[in-house]
Design a protein around this motif. Structure first.
Motif, PDB file in Angstrom:
ATOM      1  N   GLY A   6     -16.298 -34.323   4.250  1.00 47.47           N
ATOM      2  CA  GLY A   6     -15.389 -35.340   4.752  1.00 47.47           C
ATOM      3  C   GLY A   6     -16.120 -36.398   5.568  1.00 47.47           C
ATOM      4  N   LEU A   7     -17.040 -35.940   6.408  1.00 49.18           N
ATOM      5  CA  LEU A   7     -17.822 -36.874   7.215  1.00 49.18           C
ATOM      6  C   LEU A   7     -18.695 -37.752   6.327  1.00 49.18           C
ATOM      7  CD1 LEU A   7     -18.620 -37.814  10.044  1.00 49.18           C
ATOM      8  CD2 LEU A   7     -20.418 -36.069  10.006  1.00 49.18           C
ATOM      9  N   PHE A   8     -19.324 -37.173   5.330  1.00 47.70           N
ATOM     10  CA  PHE A   8     -20.160 -37.930   4.398  1.00 47.70           C
ATOM     11  C   PHE A   8     -19.321 -38.952   3.633  1.00 47.70           C
ATOM     12  CE2 PHE A   8     -22.183 -38.464   0.213  1.00 47.70           C
ATOM     13  CZ  PHE A   8     -23.389 -38.992   0.635  1.00 47.70           C
ATOM     14  N   SER A   9     -18.135 -38.552   3.215  1.00 47.17           N
ATOM     15  CA  SER A   9     -17.250 -39.472   2.499  1.00 47.17           C
ATOM     16  C   SER A   9     -16.810 -40.616   3.405  1.00 47.17           C
ATOM     17  CB  SER A   9     -16.018 -38.743   1.980  1.00 47.17           C
ATOM     18  OG  SER A   9     -16.387 -37.730   1.081  1.00 47.17           O
ATOM     19  N   PHE A  10     -16.456 -40.295   4.638  1.00 41.37           N
ATOM     20  CA  PHE A  10     -16.034 -41.313   5.592  1.00 41.37           C
ATOM     21  C   PHE A  10     -17.152 -42.330   5.837  1.00 41.37           C
ATOM     22  CE2 PHE A  10     -15.985 -42.724  10.034  1.00 41.37           C
ATOM     23  CZ  PHE A  10     -14.799 -43.444  10.033  1.00 41.37           C
ATOM     24  N   VAL A  11     -18.357 -41.837   6.092  1.00 38.23           N
ATOM     25  CA  VAL A  11     -19.492 -42.727   6.350  1.00 38.23           C
ATOM     26  C   VAL A  11     -19.791 -43.572   5.118  1.00 38.23           C
ATOM     27  CG1 VAL A  11     -21.973 -42.778   6.820  1.00 38.23           C
ATOM     28  CG2 VAL A  11     -20.486 -41.291   8.155  1.00 38.23           C
ATOM     29  N   GLY A  12     -19.702 -42.986   3.939  1.00 42.67           N
ATOM     30  CA  GLY A  12     -19.949 -43.735   2.712  1.00 42.67           C
ATOM     31  C   GLY A  12     -18.930 -44.840   2.492  1.00 42.67           C
ATOM     32  N   ILE A  13     -17.665 -44.515   2.675  1.00 39.00           N
ATOM     33  CA  ILE A  13     -16.606 -45.514   2.481  1.00 39.00           C
ATOM     34  C   ILE A  13     -16.736 -46.639   3.496  1.00 39.00           C
ATOM     35  CG2 ILE A  13     -14.113 -45.879   2.671  1.00 39.00           C
ATOM     36  CD1 ILE A  13     -13.784 -43.087   1.407  1.00 39.00           C
TER      37      ILE A  13
END
Length: 82
Positions: A6-13
């Protein structure tokens, strides 16, 4: 594991959003340069008037922020009629 994903997805977005914003949205100078000469002249002519209106609104906001009254009881910002 789910938190990391979730953190990786948030940072990517958010990274993609910031990059798109800087590549797609032009800055003020580019917008002014792309205007026709007539529109640019009118923009420059009215620039000081808009600055004065902005300064008046900000002064009123600062004055209202210093009072103890609720927001609905303070004096309204005076708008100039054109």
């Amino acid at each position: 594991m789910s938190f990391r994903r979730g953190l990786f997805s948030f940072v990517g977005i958010m990274s993609v959003a910031v990059l798109l914003r800087y590549t797609i949205v032009p800055d003020e100078d580019k917008i002014i340069k792309s205007m026709s000469p007539e529109v640019r002249a009118e923009y420059e002519k009215n620039k000081s008037k808009r600055r004065e209106q902005h300064d008046a609104i900000m002064a009123q906001i600062i004055e209202n922020a210093k009072s103890d009254k609720p927001i609905w009881d303070v004096s309204p910002v005076k708008q100039s009629k054109e």
